[in-house]
Every structure is written in C-alpha cells, then in structure tokens.
Design a protein around this motif. Structure first.
Motif, PDB file in Angstrom:
ATOM      1  N   VAL A 458       1.008  -1.097   0.135  1.00  0.00           N
ATOM      2  CA  VAL A 458       0.009  -0.064  -0.012  1.00  0.00           C
ATOM      3  C   VAL A 458       1.032   1.342   0.002  1.00  0.00           C
ATOM      4  O   VAL A 458       2.107   1.449   0.752  1.00  0.00           O
ATOM      5  CB  VAL A 458      -0.829   0.036   1.230  1.00  0.00           C
ATOM      6  CG1 VAL A 458      -1.673   1.351   1.192  1.00  0.00           C
ATOM      7  CG2 VAL A 458      -1.793  -1.273   1.126  1.00  0.00           C
ATOM      8  N   ASP A 459       0.659   2.466  -0.930  1.00  0.00           N
ATOM      9  CA  ASP A 459       1.514   3.383  -0.816  1.00  0.00           C
ATOM     10  C   ASP A 459       0.665   4.542  -1.418  1.00  0.00           C
ATOM     11  O   ASP A 459      -0.103   4.485  -2.642  1.00  0.00           O
ATOM     12  CB  ASP A 459       2.738   3.160  -1.664  1.00  0.00           C
ATOM     13  CG  ASP A 459       3.670   4.341  -1.636  1.00  0.00           C
ATOM     14  OD1 ASP A 459       3.359   5.497  -1.962  1.00  0.00           O
ATOM     15  OD2 ASP A 459       4.935   3.956  -1.508  1.00  0.00           O
ATOM     16  N   GLU A 460       0.347   5.876  -0.577  1.00  0.00           N
ATOM     17  CA  GLU A 460      -0.434   6.749  -0.993  1.00  0.00           C
ATOM     18  C   GLU A 460      -0.080   7.398  -2.397  1.00  0.00           C
ATOM     19  O   GLU A 460      -0.443   7.897  -3.242  1.00  0.00           O
ATOM     20  CB  GLU A 460      -0.737   7.729   0.062  1.00  0.00           C
ATOM     21  CG  GLU A 460      -1.485   7.313   1.156  1.00  0.00           C
ATOM     22  CD  GLU A 460      -1.368   8.185   2.400  1.00  0.00           C
ATOM     23  OE1 GLU A 460      -0.790   9.275   2.361  1.00  0.00           O
ATOM     24  OE2 GLU A 460      -2.129   7.785   3.262  1.00  0.00           O
ATOM     25  N   ARG A 461       1.513   7.103  -2.534  1.00  0.00           N
ATOM     26  CA  ARG A 461       1.898   7.970  -3.735  1.00  0.00           C
ATOM     27  C   ARG A 461       1.496   7.481  -5.006  1.00  0.00           C
ATOM     28  O   ARG A 461       1.252   8.002  -5.968  1.00  0.00           O
ATOM     29  CB  ARG A 461       3.565   8.028  -3.527  1.00  0.00           C
ATOM     30  CG  ARG A 461       4.291   8.670  -2.396  1.00  0.00           C
ATOM     31  CD  ARG A 461       5.721   8.437  -2.264  1.00  0.00           C
ATOM     32  NE  ARG A 461       6.063   7.041  -2.094  1.00  0.00           N
ATOM     33  CZ  ARG A 461       7.273   6.362  -2.599  1.00  0.00           C
ATOM     34  NH1 ARG A 461       8.059   7.049  -2.864  1.00  0.00           N
ATOM     35  NH2 ARG A 461       7.145   5.148  -2.389  1.00  0.00           N
ATOM     36  N   VAL A 462       1.478   6.033  -4.890  1.00  0.00           N
ATOM     37  CA  VAL A 462       1.053   5.462  -6.074  1.00  0.00           C
ATOM     38  C   VAL A 462      -0.404   5.646  -6.304  1.00  0.00           C
ATOM     39  O   VAL A 462      -1.047   5.885  -7.309  1.00  0.00           O
ATOM     40  CB  VAL A 462       1.120   3.608  -5.834  1.00  0.00           C
ATOM     41  CG1 VAL A 462       0.790   3.168  -7.070  1.00  0.00           C
ATOM     42  CG2 VAL A 462       2.907   3.581  -5.628  1.00  0.00           C
ATOM     43  N   ASP A 463      -1.233   5.582  -5.452  1.00  0.00           N
ATOM     44  CA  ASP A 463      -2.709   5.980  -5.522  1.00  0.00           C
ATOM     45  C   ASP A 463      -2.786   7.481  -6.211  1.00  0.00           C
ATOM     46  O   ASP A 463      -3.486   7.771  -6.789  1.00  0.00           O
ATOM     47  CB  ASP A 463      -3.185   6.105  -4.107  1.00  0.00           C
ATOM     48  CG  ASP A 463      -3.484   4.677  -3.517  1.00  0.00           C
ATOM     49  OD1 ASP A 463      -3.439   3.652  -4.037  1.00  0.00           O
ATOM     50  OD2 ASP A 463      -3.753   4.528  -2.254  1.00  0.00           O
ATOM     51  N   ALA A 464      -1.893   8.322  -5.698  1.00  0.00           N
ATOM     52  CA  ALA A 464      -1.864   9.819  -6.267  1.00  0.00           C
ATOM     53  C   ALA A 464      -1.623   9.742  -7.688  1.00  0.00           C
ATOM     54  O   ALA A 464      -2.246  10.480  -8.623  1.00  0.00           O
ATOM     55  CB  ALA A 464      -0.976  10.857  -5.553  1.00  0.00           C
ATOM     56  N   LEU A 465      -0.410   8.776  -8.091  1.00  0.00           N
ATOM     57  CA  LEU A 465      -0.114   8.595  -9.566  1.00  0.00           C
ATOM     58  C   LEU A 465      -1.015   8.182 -10.231  1.00  0.00           C
ATOM     59  O   LEU A 465      -1.241   8.724 -11.454  1.00  0.00           O
ATOM     60  CB  LEU A 465       0.986   8.026  -9.442  1.00  0.00           C
ATOM     61  CG  LEU A 465       1.934   7.919 -10.763  1.00  0.00           C
ATOM     62  CD1 LEU A 465       2.343   9.214 -11.086  1.00  0.00           C
ATOM     63  CD2 LEU A 465       3.124   6.809 -10.630  1.00  0.00           C
ATOM     64  N   ILE A 466      -1.809   7.202 -10.081  1.00  0.00           N
ATOM     65  CA  ILE A 466      -2.988   6.524 -10.531  1.00  0.00           C
ATOM     66  C   ILE A 466      -3.891   7.545 -10.799  1.00  0.00           C
ATOM     67  O   ILE A 466      -4.508   7.633 -11.789  1.00  0.00           O
ATOM     68  CB  ILE A 466      -3.573   5.310  -9.967  1.00  0.00           C
ATOM     69  CG1 ILE A 466      -2.469   4.261 -10.024  1.00  0.00           C
ATOM     70  CG2 ILE A 466      -4.776   4.867 -10.665  1.00  0.00           C
ATOM     71  CD1 ILE A 466      -3.001   2.956  -9.100  1.00  0.00           C
ATOM     72  N   ALA A 467      -4.362   8.515  -9.815  1.00  0.00           N
ATOM     73  CA  ALA A 467      -5.401   9.425  -9.763  1.00  0.00           C
ATOM     74  C   ALA A 467      -4.973  10.483 -10.949  1.00  0.00           C
ATOM     75  O   ALA A 467      -5.724  11.177 -11.690  1.00  0.00           O
ATOM     76  CB  ALA A 467      -5.550  10.093  -8.416  1.00  0.00           C
ATOM     77  N   THR A 468      -3.590  10.796 -11.040  1.00  0.00           N
ATOM     78  CA  THR A 468      -3.164  11.888 -11.834  1.00  0.00           C
ATOM     79  C   THR A 468      -3.290  11.220 -13.330  1.00  0.00           C
ATOM     80  O   THR A 468      -3.785  11.870 -14.240  1.00  0.00           O
ATOM     81  CB  THR A 468      -1.832  12.213 -11.707  1.00  0.00           C
ATOM     82  OG1 THR A 468      -1.325  13.000 -10.440  1.00  0.00           O
ATOM     83  CG2 THR A 468      -1.119  13.105 -12.493  1.00  0.00           C
ATOM     84  N   MET A 469      -3.116  10.126 -13.701  1.00  0.00           N
ATOM     85  CA  MET A 469      -3.163   9.307 -14.809  1.00  0.00           C
ATOM     86  C   MET A 469      -4.852   9.452 -15.284  1.00  0.00           C
ATOM     87  O   MET A 469      -4.986   9.727 -16.194  1.00  0.00           O
ATOM     88  CB  MET A 469      -2.910   7.930 -14.704  1.00  0.00           C
ATOM     89  CG  MET A 469      -2.954   6.918 -16.167  1.00  0.00           C
ATOM     90  SD  MET A 469      -2.626   5.286 -15.569  1.00  0.00           S
ATOM     91  CE  MET A 469      -1.204   4.904 -14.503  1.00  0.00           C
TER      92      MET A 469
END
Length: 479
Positions: A458-469
């Motif tokens: 789990v990583d909030e940074r990856v969640d944010a990157l997917i949201a940006t995508m």
C-alpha cells in the motif's frame, strides 16, 4: 557481527527460460528459434514497442539472449503464492503461442509452436531457471553460498528434473537426475553465463540496497510437477531461515563442488561419496538426510504469526515430502514418490518405455522425444500435463489459484502496486514505464514513484499517481 534478520516472510521469485521450437504436423522443422520467437512476441512488440515488458499481474515477460522466452514472477512472500505465479507464467506464454500459431496460418505456414520448460536442448545448449531470495544486507553472499554448497550440489536428489544426457566429459550417455548439473562450473561468482556459478553474487537487490541483498540461485532445474517445485523452494526457504535464526546446521565443507555435482547427477542411489575439505567423505544422500533432519527439528519450534510468510503447516508438507523422497532413494523404492518428484516420474516412465520398445540405447530418438515432451507447456501436448490430468502427478495448488495469479498481482507485496498501476494504465491507454522499483507516468508531464520496500503493498504516492493518470485521461490526453 550483527545477527541477521530472520525473514519468516521472505520476498522471493522464479525466473524461467523456455526452449522454443516450430515444427510441422509430422515433426519436421518449419522455423528456426529466432523466427519462432519473433512470431511469439509479435503481439507484445505491437502493443508495447518492446520485447521486454511488465504485464498486469506484475511479472516480467521478455525475450532473452538466444531466442529464449523468459518469465520472471512478481515478488511473492509465501510458497503457494509463488507456485501459482510460476505456473501463471506458463499460461501467459501458452496464450502467446496460440496467437502465434494463428499468425503462422495466416501467413500460409501450418506449424506448431512448442515451448519447453526445461534446461537443455537436443544439441546440448543450456538455459536456466533462477531462484531469487531476499536476505538482509548484513549477509555476505559469498559466505552464505559457501555454507550452502553441500546442500545445493545434493539438492538435485530431491528436486532434479531428470534428463537423458549425451556422452560428456568422460561420462557415458544415460539418465541424469539434473539437467543443470553438467552446465555449472563454479560455486559462487558474480558472473551468470561466462562462469555459470551455482550462486550469483552480483549486488542487484531490486530494493533498498542499504537494507537488503538478493540471493540469486542459478543451479536449479526447471521443474514441472508442483510438489517438486514446492520442495525445491520450500527446502531453500528453510535453509535460509535456519541460518538466520542461528540454528546449528551440519558442518559440511565440500572440496570440489563442481565436480561432485556431475557425479551425483548420474547416481540415482545417492551413494556418491562427496569429499570434504578435511579429506573425509560423506554420501550425497547422507548430506541431504542430515539437512532434512535439521529442518524437521527446527520446524518443531518454529512459531510464526498468522499471515507472516509461508505457514509452518505448509513447510511441514515440504519436509514430509523431503523425508519420503530420501527414504525412497535409500530403499530404492522410487515409486514412493513416483507422482511427486520430476526426475523419478521421468525415470520410471523412460524405463517402462524402454521395456515396451525393447531398446537398450539411452539415446533412442523415441526416448529423447519422450524426455522433451514431458516439458512442453501446451496443456494438450505436454506429457507432464497429461500425466497430471490422469492423476499420475500430484498437485500442490489448484487451477483457481493459477487463474487468479494469471490475472492479478500478489496482493501482499510491492507487486500489488505495480499490478494496479499497469492495469489502470492499460485500461486508460496511458503511456507508462515500469521496472522492479519504479512506476513512471511518461506524459504529458513525467512523474515517477520509487518503491524501495518490496514488502509494501500500500502506498499513497501510487494512489496519487494513478489519480493523476485518470485526470489526464478525463482530459482526453490519451486518445
């Protein structure tokens, strides 16, 4: 010296290189390996503009040197999970082979693509199956490798794939327990192809290099039977865990490991004497029996919190099979593991057909063909798959686990983040670049997340990157 961390939950993976052939209906060669591999990877290149990619279940699929398709599983943290993802790699390549055969037919070529999960071709070229195990940074891989050398050269007794070997370096043609035994030349080295060591010490952890190392074992065979793979990986997990725990292991120091590994491969009784550095001798079977006894004793006191790596109960299954295999070898009652251990399954099969065909020639082409067919991954053509369906090879996991692993990344490791990122990128048509540690959104503005902890799912940074995508996709930037 700092006591090594005990990894009850250990990141691990398997890299498998496959043989490839393209033949007509009667077995005649239609295309060479290079051309066949180009057909196989045509959909991958068309989609990704590369023959080296990560796919949505977070594994790496690529074309290796020598036209060998290769799959490296995603990071796994327990045994059954790794077995499922290992077999999912076969499924991914089989799907590509079906597409390739359709493309061949459209081009007017009636042919079959054969993918072989083995380690040696008909002219003696070898290719590998590599195991990867995470260990702590304080571990010196060369020292660890030397401590494991007696275990590794004798491990083929419990998890060799078996093969019919041609006359080689003074050895006559005949059955060999291991396919890799004749093709490794050093114990521990930083090389992989030039020296072909048993353990590669190249410092490439694919993780935080201040905390971890990757132990890269390249001496093992590609195994078809799930119980054999479970025993191969499970016994190594136990060895590493025992050493980290400071558990007393048999003090075997082998004098000439690269010579002995070839001798052991040609002795199904396990009675080959192994010379120690102090000039004493111990048989290969006795070495394995000593390690198995140590593992049995260790498991009697192993206490691991639920969900932390491979359960003790599963490792007890490993040790039970380990003990039964050694008992079968000592008593020469190989049928005791005739549905579990690849080399035994193959040895008994070849002996039956030798009697049926009345042949005494170990290089009889019919026997060579049986040897190869055992390793074909096509469910309808592969001999191991046929035996498995008939209940003549036991299972360790089930088809549902393999199907899930084909579609999804492991949920308990860093691979989960890679899989989620790749799956969403594929759905949106977003341009991304991925490796073991990095997830990068290529445009319109490059953004990257580095994942140095292989245990982190789990990583909030990856969640944010997917949201940006997803935001870019909503703006129509990926149309």
């Amino acid at each position: 010296m700092t006591q090594p961390e005990i990894f009850y939950r250990r990141i691990m993976g398997i890299e498998t290189e496959y043989g490839i052939a393209c033949t007509g209906e009667t077995g005649e060669k239609r295309l060479g390996p290079d051309e066949a591999a180009r057909y196989l990877f045509r959909p991958i290149v068309a989609r990704y503009a590369s023959s080296n990619v990560f796919i949505p279940n977070a594994s790496r699929l690529y074309l290796d040197v020598g036209a060998h398709p290769e799959v490296a599983t995603a990071e796994c943290d327990h045994l059954s999970q790794l077995l499922a993802h290992d077999r999912a790699g076969d499924t991914a390549l089989h799907e590509l082979s079906l597409t390739a055969e359709e493309a061949l037919r459209r081009d007017g070529i009636e042919a079959q693509i054969h993918l072989l999960r083995n380690n040696v071709d008909t002219v003696g070229n070898s290719y590998g199956c590599h195991e990867n195990y995470l260990v702590g940074r304080e571990v010196i891989l060369k020292n660890l490798g030397n401590r494991l050398m007696a275990f590794l050269i004798t491990r083929q007794l419990i998890c060799g794939a078996g093969t019919i070997a041609r006359k080689n370096a003074g050895y006559p043609a005949g059955f060999c327990i291991s396919q890799r035994a004749d093709h490794v030349w050093e114990g521990v080295s930083s090389a992989t192809t030039r020296a072909r060591p048993m353990i590669n010490t190249r410092d490439e952890p694919h993780a935080d290099s201040s905390r971890y190392r990757r132990m890269h074992v390249i001496v093992g065979d590609s195994t078809m039977a799930e119980p054999t793979t479970a025993l191969k990986i499970g016994s190594m997990l136990l060895m590493l865990e025992m050493m980290e725990a400071g558990w007393e292991l048999p003090p075997f120091e082998v004098a000439h490991p690269s010579q002995h590994i070839r001798d052991i491969a040609r002795d199904i009784t396990g009675s080959t004497p192994i010379v120690m550095k102090d000039s004493s001798t111990v048989t290969a079977l006795e070495i394995q029996e000593a390690y198995c006894a140590a593992a049995t004793e260790y498991l009697g006191q192993r206490e691991v919190p639920e969900g932390e790596g491979t359960p003790t109960e599963e490792l007890r299954r490993v040790v039970e099979l380990w003990e039964r295999t050694l008992t079968a070898i000592r008593a020469q009652k190989l049928e005791m593991v005739g549905k579990d251990i690849d080399w035994v399954i193959k040895y008994l099969l070849l002996r039956r057909y030798e009697e049926r065909w009345g042949t005494t020639d170990p290089l009889d082409p019919r026997l060579i063909n049986l040897d190869l067919r055992y390793h074909e991954i096509h469910p309808a053509r592969g001999l191991a798959h046929l035996l498995e369906r008939r209940g003549l090879i036991h299972r360790w996991i089930d088809d549902d686990a393999i199907s899930d692993a084909r579609q999804h990344a492991p949920s308990t490791t860093r691979a989960h983040l890679r899989g989620a990122f790749l799956t969403r990128a594929q759905e949106l048509g977003a341009p991304v670049t991925v490796d073991w540690m990095r997830l990068k959104l290529d445009r319109p503005e490059p953004e990257m997340v580095e994942l140095s902890d292989p245990f982190q799912a789990v990583d909030e940074r990856v969640d944010a990157l997917i949201a940006t995508m997803e935001n870019y996709a909503q703006q129509g930037l990926y149309r």
